[in-house]
Scaffold this active site. Structure first.
Site, PDB file in Angstrom:
ATOM      1  N   ARG A  34      39.554  53.742  20.448  1.00  0.00           N
ATOM      2  CA  ARG A  34      39.421  53.327  19.048  1.00  0.00           C
ATOM      3  C   ARG A  34      38.581  54.319  18.254  1.00  0.00           C
ATOM      4  O   ARG A  34      38.898  54.646  17.107  1.00  0.00           O
ATOM      5  CB  ARG A  34      38.815  51.920  18.987  1.00  0.00           C
ATOM      6  CG  ARG A  34      39.804  50.833  19.438  1.00  0.00           C
ATOM      7  CD  ARG A  34      39.067  49.581  19.888  1.00  0.00           C
ATOM      8  NE  ARG A  34      39.967  48.453  20.143  1.00  0.00           N
ATOM      9  CZ  ARG A  34      40.738  48.311  21.225  1.00  0.00           C
ATOM     10  NH1 ARG A  34      40.762  49.239  22.160  1.00  0.00           N
ATOM     11  NH2 ARG A  34      41.495  47.236  21.369  1.00  0.00           N
ATOM     12  N   GLY A  53      48.705  52.663  28.304  1.00  0.00           N
ATOM     13  CA  GLY A  53      49.322  51.675  27.420  1.00  0.00           C
ATOM     14  C   GLY A  53      48.558  51.549  26.112  1.00  0.00           C
ATOM     15  O   GLY A  53      49.149  51.332  25.049  1.00  0.00           O
ATOM     16  N   ARG A  99      56.761  49.479  30.892  1.00  0.00           N
ATOM     17  CA  ARG A  99      55.968  48.368  30.321  1.00  0.00           C
ATOM     18  C   ARG A  99      56.549  47.894  28.986  1.00  0.00           C
ATOM     19  O   ARG A  99      57.170  48.674  28.263  1.00  0.00           O
ATOM     20  CB  ARG A  99      54.502  48.808  30.184  1.00  0.00           C
ATOM     21  CG  ARG A  99      53.885  49.040  31.557  1.00  0.00           C
ATOM     22  CD  ARG A  99      52.480  49.541  31.485  1.00  0.00           C
ATOM     23  NE  ARG A  99      51.584  48.571  30.888  1.00  0.00           N
ATOM     24  CZ  ARG A  99      50.297  48.804  30.652  1.00  0.00           C
ATOM     25  NH1 ARG A  99      49.771  49.976  30.959  1.00  0.00           N
ATOM     26  NH2 ARG A  99      49.543  47.878  30.110  1.00  0.00           N
ATOM     27  N   SER A 153      46.652  39.584  22.651  1.00  0.00           N
ATOM     28  CA  SER A 153      46.621  41.008  23.003  1.00  0.00           C
ATOM     29  C   SER A 153      45.838  41.836  21.988  1.00  0.00           C
ATOM     30  O   SER A 153      46.224  41.949  20.827  1.00  0.00           O
ATOM     31  CB  SER A 153      48.051  41.546  23.095  1.00  0.00           C
ATOM     32  OG  SER A 153      48.023  42.963  23.099  1.00  0.00           O
ATOM     33  N   GLN A 199      45.552  45.026  22.105  1.00  0.00           N
ATOM     34  CA  GLN A 199      46.323  46.236  21.773  1.00  0.00           C
ATOM     35  C   GLN A 199      47.251  45.960  20.595  1.00  0.00           C
ATOM     36  O   GLN A 199      47.356  46.769  19.673  1.00  0.00           O
ATOM     37  CB  GLN A 199      47.128  46.699  22.984  1.00  0.00           C
ATOM     38  CG  GLN A 199      46.260  47.220  24.106  1.00  0.00           C
ATOM     39  CD  GLN A 199      47.066  47.664  25.312  1.00  0.00           C
ATOM     40  OE1 GLN A 199      48.273  47.461  25.370  1.00  0.00           O
ATOM     41  NE2 GLN A 199      46.389  48.273  26.263  1.00  0.00           N
ATOM     42  N   ASP A 217      41.523  42.442  32.768  1.00  0.00           N
ATOM     43  CA  ASP A 217      41.565  43.673  33.557  1.00  0.00           C
ATOM     44  C   ASP A 217      40.805  43.528  34.878  1.00  0.00           C
ATOM     45  O   ASP A 217      40.939  44.365  35.770  1.00  0.00           O
ATOM     46  CB  ASP A 217      40.988  44.842  32.752  1.00  0.00           C
ATOM     47  CG  ASP A 217      41.904  45.228  31.600  1.00  0.00           C
ATOM     48  OD1 ASP A 217      43.098  44.852  31.628  1.00  0.00           O
ATOM     49  OD2 ASP A 217      41.430  45.895  30.661  1.00  0.00           O
ATOM     50  N   ARG A 270      43.280  50.033  38.817  1.00  0.00           N
ATOM     51  CA  ARG A 270      42.398  48.890  39.073  1.00  0.00           C
ATOM     52  C   ARG A 270      42.649  48.281  40.464  1.00  0.00           C
ATOM     53  O   ARG A 270      41.742  47.709  41.064  1.00  0.00           O
ATOM     54  CB  ARG A 270      42.527  47.853  37.958  1.00  0.00           C
ATOM     55  CG  ARG A 270      42.135  48.439  36.599  1.00  0.00           C
ATOM     56  CD  ARG A 270      41.595  47.449  35.619  1.00  0.00           C
ATOM     57  NE  ARG A 270      41.541  48.036  34.273  1.00  0.00           N
ATOM     58  CZ  ARG A 270      40.527  48.753  33.795  1.00  0.00           C
ATOM     59  NH1 ARG A 270      39.463  48.979  34.533  1.00  0.00           N
ATOM     60  NH2 ARG A 270      40.562  49.257  32.567  1.00  0.00           N
TER      61      ARG A 270
HETATM   62  C1  S3P Z   1      43.086  46.832  25.863  1.00  0.00           C
HETATM   63  C2  S3P Z   1      43.566  45.553  25.796  1.00  0.00           C
HETATM   64  C3  S3P Z   1      44.070  44.812  26.961  1.00  0.00           C
HETATM   65  C4  S3P Z   1      43.630  45.463  28.257  1.00  0.00           C
HETATM   66  C5  S3P Z   1      43.817  46.955  28.245  1.00  0.00           C
HETATM   67  C6  S3P Z   1      43.012  47.579  27.128  1.00  0.00           C
HETATM   68  C7  S3P Z   1      42.610  47.473  24.615  1.00  0.00           C
HETATM   69  O1  S3P Z   1      45.482  44.820  26.929  1.00  0.00           O
HETATM   70  O2  S3P Z   1      44.320  44.890  29.337  1.00  0.00           O
HETATM   71  O3  S3P Z   1      43.389  47.509  29.468  1.00  0.00           O
HETATM   72  O4  S3P Z   1      41.881  48.485  24.672  1.00  0.00           O
HETATM   73  O5  S3P Z   1      42.960  46.967  23.544  1.00  0.00           O
HETATM   74  P1  S3P Z   1      46.319  43.734  26.087  1.00  0.00           P
HETATM   75  O6  S3P Z   1      46.060  43.980  24.654  1.00  0.00           O
HETATM   76  O7  S3P Z   1      47.753  44.001  26.446  1.00  0.00           O
HETATM   77  O8  S3P Z   1      45.864  42.392  26.540  1.00  0.00           O
END
Ligand code: S3P
Length: 428
Positions: A32, A95, A123, A168, A170, A315, A388
């Site tokens: 971020r 991701g 994914r 989520s 993300q 996580d 992990r």
């Molecule tokens: C993350 C959000 C989580 C987490 C990932 C990092 C992030 O995923 O599992 O390792 O930095 O926003 P999700 O948003 O899919 O839950």
């Protein structure tokens, strides 16, 4: 026999642990900070970045768009000055890079392609299309997965109110990064429990406000250059906390850790299981709490886990399975179907890891059950190319009767390249 250079033998280590460890920068905050520094026109300062490969993926993509990095300085022409990339933007295994950059670039006036490695290319990415499309952003997946084509000359942003079915962070962040480039406020709502780093930082910058428990209103406008002092990663510290938790009388202290409420689910789980937790807030980054955590091992019992604590420990659920194997009794994890969408299908890979180490584990549709017998025998761990799983397997091996052999151990570099050395140093 063919030798496997990427194999690590861990433990068994004997004796109590008493250690204080400064863990590398938080992965979520690092992504971020780099992206928001890239949004700002001018020079921002980012210190204490995470050291994993995933952070390098975000950095390389921003560099391709025209952002410059020198020591702790990040200098950018600003998001509206980013240049059209001359090649596909490679997100590697990350991701978070793919979903956050998809949000940021879905609003760009040029087209970009976001690609990833084999695991990332499997994914789910379709979930980005509804929220970003509602804002007028442009995103096309390849049958629901990467590569993604985002942005383009026809993009015309409009305000939107979006409800997400999953908690989520993300997706929420992707939405924020597109919506902040619009002209009128937008709103996003989802189930609670997610990490809200982006939203706290946006609020501190005047770019949004929390509405109720889990809605966020984004106020479009400029992101100014800022200083980001990245705290330690609670998802990395968790491996060390677990190592202490499974040995009565052992303790690990980690100063300077992100204590974002969406990141402390694992500490809550350890406490429910019987470990002793001390957590003290010592500061904050842009309204996001940071502090010192000490975990002390005590006899552990199995627990039932469901609801918001799952999002806050998402996580760390492979580690929950490890700790549960050292507890007495049954641990049941449900409401965790999102685990199946991670770097591996973490329901399957977690259960396989515990079984391979001699423990009792079985899959549920939306989680798993672990039968805790107060310890693990040890054995060989297949990582399913998931950092992990490799690291949770190493923590299990360290305290097992016979130790563990981790195949494909180097995958840990995705989040923490020095992990095995630091884990081993707990006993030195
Ligand atoms: C993350 C959000 C989580 C987490 C990932 C990092 C992030 O995923 O599992 O390792 O930095 O926003 P999700 O948003 O899919 O839950």
């Amino acid at each position: 026999m063919i030798s496997e250079p990427d194999t690590k033998t861990i433990g068994p280590y004997r004796g109590r642990i008493s250690a204080t460890v400064v863990v590398p920068g938080d992965k979520s905050s690092s992504h971020r900070a780099l992206i928001l520094a890239g949004f700002a026109s001018g020079t921002s300062t980012v210190t204490g970045l995470g050291t994993g490969d995933d952070i390098q993926s975000t950095r390389s993509i921003l560099a391709e768009l025209g952002v410059e990095f020198s020591d702790d300085n990040v200098t950018s022409p600003g998001v509206r000055g980013w240049g059209e990339p001359s090649m596909a933007l490679d997100c590697g295994n990350s991701g978070t890079t793919m979903r956050l950059m998809a949000g940021a670039l879905s609003a760009a006036a040029f087209e970009s392609v976001l690609s990833g490695d084999t695991s990332l290319s499997a994914r789910p990415m379709e979930r980005l299309v509804g929220p970003l499309g509602a804002l007028g952003g442009h995103i096309v997946t390849s049958g629901g997965t990467a590569p993604l084509t985002v942005g383009g000359p026809s993009v015309e942003l409009r305000p939107a109110d979006v409800i997400l079915p999953v908690a989520s962070a993300q997706l929420r962040t992707a939405f924020c990064l597109a919506a902040v480039q619009g002209t009128e406020p937008s709103k996003i709502v989802s189930p609670a429990g997610f990490r809200d780093h982006t939203e706290r930082w946006f609020a501190a910058m005047g770019r949004g406000e929390r509405v109720g428990e889990s809605a966020f209103r984004i106020i479009p406008g400029v992101i100014a250059p800022a200083t980001y002092d990245i705290p330690g990663d609670p998802s990395s510290a968790a491996f060390l906390w677990a190592a202490a938790a499974v040995r009565s009388g052992s303790s690990v202290t980690t100063p300077g850790i992100s204590l974002n409420p969406g990141r402390i689910g694992f500490l809550q789980v350890l406490e429910m299981m019987g470990a002793h937790i001390e957590a003290e807030v010592t500061g904050a980054i842009l309204g996001d709490p940071v502090g010192t955590v000490t975990v002390t091992g005590q006899p552990l019992r199995g627990v039932n886990l469901s609801g918001p604590v799952i999002a806050g420990a998402l996580d760390e659920l492979p580690l929950v399975a490890v700790v549960a194997s050292f507890a007495e009794g049954l641990t049941r994890v449900t409401d965790a179907e999102e685990l199946r969408t991670k770097e591996s299908d973490r329901v399957t890979s977690t259960v396989a890891m515990i079984q391979d180490l001699g423990g009792g584990a079985q899959e549920l549709d939306d989680g798993f059950e672990i039968l805790g017998l107060g310890g693990l025998e040890g054995g060989e761990v297949k990582t399913h190319h998931d950092h992990r799983i490799a690291m949770a397997g190493a923590v299990a091996g360290a305290s097992s009767h016979a130790g563990a052999v981790i195949h494909d151990a180097g995958v840990a570099s995705v989040s923490w390249p020095d992990f095995y050395e630091v884990l081993g140093s707990l006993w030195s």
